[in-house]
Design a protein around this motif. Structure first.
Motif, short mmCIF file in Angstrom:
data_model
loop_
_atom_site.label_atom_id
_atom_site.label_comp_id
_atom_site.label_asym_id
_atom_site.label_seq_id
_atom_site.Cartn_x
_atom_site.Cartn_y
_atom_site.Cartn_z
N ARG A 131 20.32 -10.53 44.86
CA ARG A 131 20.82 -9.69 45.96
C ARG A 131 22.13 -10.27 46.46
O ARG A 131 22.27 -11.49 46.60
N LEU A 132 23.07 -9.38 46.74
CA LEU A 132 24.35 -9.77 47.29
C LEU A 132 24.48 -9.09 48.64
O LEU A 132 24.60 -7.87 48.72
N ASN A 133 24.39 -9.89 49.70
CA ASN A 133 24.35 -9.37 51.08
C ASN A 133 23.32 -8.25 51.21
O ASN A 133 23.56 -7.21 51.82
N GLY A 134 22.17 -8.51 50.60
CA GLY A 134 21.04 -7.59 50.72
C GLY A 134 21.02 -6.48 49.69
O GLY A 134 20.01 -5.76 49.56
N ILE A 135 22.09 -6.30 48.93
CA ILE A 135 22.16 -5.23 47.92
C ILE A 135 21.64 -5.77 46.59
O ILE A 135 22.16 -6.77 46.07
N PRO A 136 20.62 -5.15 45.99
CA PRO A 136 20.14 -5.62 44.68
C PRO A 136 21.17 -5.35 43.60
O PRO A 136 21.71 -4.25 43.50
N ILE A 137 21.46 -6.35 42.80
CA ILE A 137 22.44 -6.20 41.71
C ILE A 137 21.94 -6.93 40.47
O ILE A 137 21.06 -7.79 40.53
N HIS A 138 22.53 -6.58 39.34
CA HIS A 138 22.40 -7.37 38.13
C HIS A 138 23.73 -8.08 37.92
O HIS A 138 24.80 -7.45 37.99
N LEU A 139 23.65 -9.39 37.68
CA LEU A 139 24.84 -10.23 37.64
C LEU A 139 24.86 -11.05 36.36
O LEU A 139 23.86 -11.69 36.01
N ALA A 140 25.98 -11.03 35.66
CA ALA A 140 26.19 -11.87 34.48
C ALA A 140 27.38 -12.78 34.74
O ALA A 140 28.41 -12.32 35.24
N VAL A 141 27.23 -14.06 34.42
CA VAL A 141 28.30 -15.03 34.65
C VAL A 141 28.52 -15.83 33.37
O VAL A 141 27.60 -16.47 32.87
N MET A 142 29.73 -15.80 32.86
CA MET A 142 30.07 -16.57 31.67
C MET A 142 30.38 -18.01 32.07
O MET A 142 30.76 -18.28 33.21
N ASP A 143 30.21 -18.92 31.11
CA ASP A 143 30.43 -20.34 31.37
C ASP A 143 31.37 -20.90 30.31
O ASP A 143 31.00 -21.02 29.13
N PHE A 144 32.59 -21.24 30.74
CA PHE A 144 33.62 -21.70 29.80
C PHE A 144 33.27 -23.04 29.16
O PHE A 144 33.79 -23.38 28.10
#
Length: 280
Positions: free
Chosen positions: A115-128
């Motif tokens: 959740r981002l400020n209460g909003i449900p999201i799907h999040l992908a983060v790459m790692d260099f």
């Protein structure tokens, strides 16, 4: 002659010199300011003198964007094999093992529900840190699966990119991920689900040529290098000098390739405002 020069009292004793552990102080590569590491971390690894954005890893982005630093991770143990039996001075399997030992990760991307400020999201983060954030078959598959989850639940999709491009050790299989990820994002667009792409330093190669530039909204961090081929390759190809600041986030903003250059300290708030606009 008396021995007037002899010391009659005990000498003043000084404390032993204290060694400063490595990593306590950090030198900014842009302005050379010496910064206390914990103070830098409190500013989300942004130099408070010149605004230089230090490169950070996937776990730090998750801490910045996820409410309470809480999230559910998907496919965390999915890992690449060596389907092409790629031969190199350092075998591909050994490179994967070394990258895992360095980062604790099994691949160059993490995919989560949060959740981002209460909003449900799907999040992908790459790692260099993991083989230069290169996109192989597993990176593409994890993005595709996360996109499918967004299609199923209707959650917004946010991807933070940091990559040197497609992973050469997997050859054409890496290039196929460009089409795979782009096709999933087309479905998300058709469903009216927002996709926000965040470009960090660097975002290049096949990642730029696929999902990273397909966002409904594209943000970039200040000073990030963004492009397909690197400046040196382009300079050699065209035989000319490049404009000052070529391929930086600010240059691309002027040319209309990104929607905004966003300070990392304001990134969560900016994403929140965009998502609230979508769902208003």
């Amino acid at each position: 002659m008396g021995k007037w020069y002899e010391r009659t009292e005990k000498p003043i004793l000084t404390e032993d010199k204290k060694e400063i552990p490595d990593g306590v102080w950090v030198k900014c590569p842009r302005c050379s300011e010496i910064i206390y590491y914990k103070e830098l971390a409190r500013h989300q690894h942004v130099c408070f003198k010149c605004n230089h954005h230090f490169r950070i890893h996937s776990g730090q982005y998750l801490s910045i964007l996820c409410d309470g630093e809480k999230y559910t991770e998907y496919d965390g143990f999915m890992r690449s094999e060596n389907p092409l039996e790629f031969s190199d001075p350092v075998p591909y399997r050994e490179q994967l093992v070394a990258a895992h030992q360095k980062t604790g990760l099994y691949e160059a991307i993490r995919t989560v529900e949060t959740r981002l400020n209460g909003i449900p999201i799907h999040l992908a983060v790459m790692d260099f840190r993991f083989i230069g954030g290169s996109m192989g078959s597993v990176v593409g598959e994890k993005i595709a699966r996360l996109a499918d989850r967004s299609l199923e639940k209707g959650y917004p999709l946010v991807i933070v990119s940091a990559s040197g491009g497609a992973r050469m050790q997997e050859g054409a299989l890496s290039l196929m991920q460009m089409a795979k990820t782009a096709s999933r994002l087309a479905r998300i667009h058709e469903k009216g689900i927002p996709f926000i792409s965040i470009l960090t330093h660097p975002t290049t190669g096949g990642v730029t040529a696929s999902f990273a530039m397909l966002g409904d909204i594209i943000f970039a961090e200040p000073g990030a290098l963004i492009g397909f081929a690197g400046p040196r390759v382009i300079r050699q190809t065209i035989g000319e000098e490049l404009p000052e600041g070529f391929q930086t986030a600010e240059f691309l903003l002027k040319k209309g390739f990104v929607d905004a250059v966003v300070d990392r300290r304001h990134l969560k708030k900016t994403i929140d405002e965009v998502l609230k606009f979508y769902y208003a």
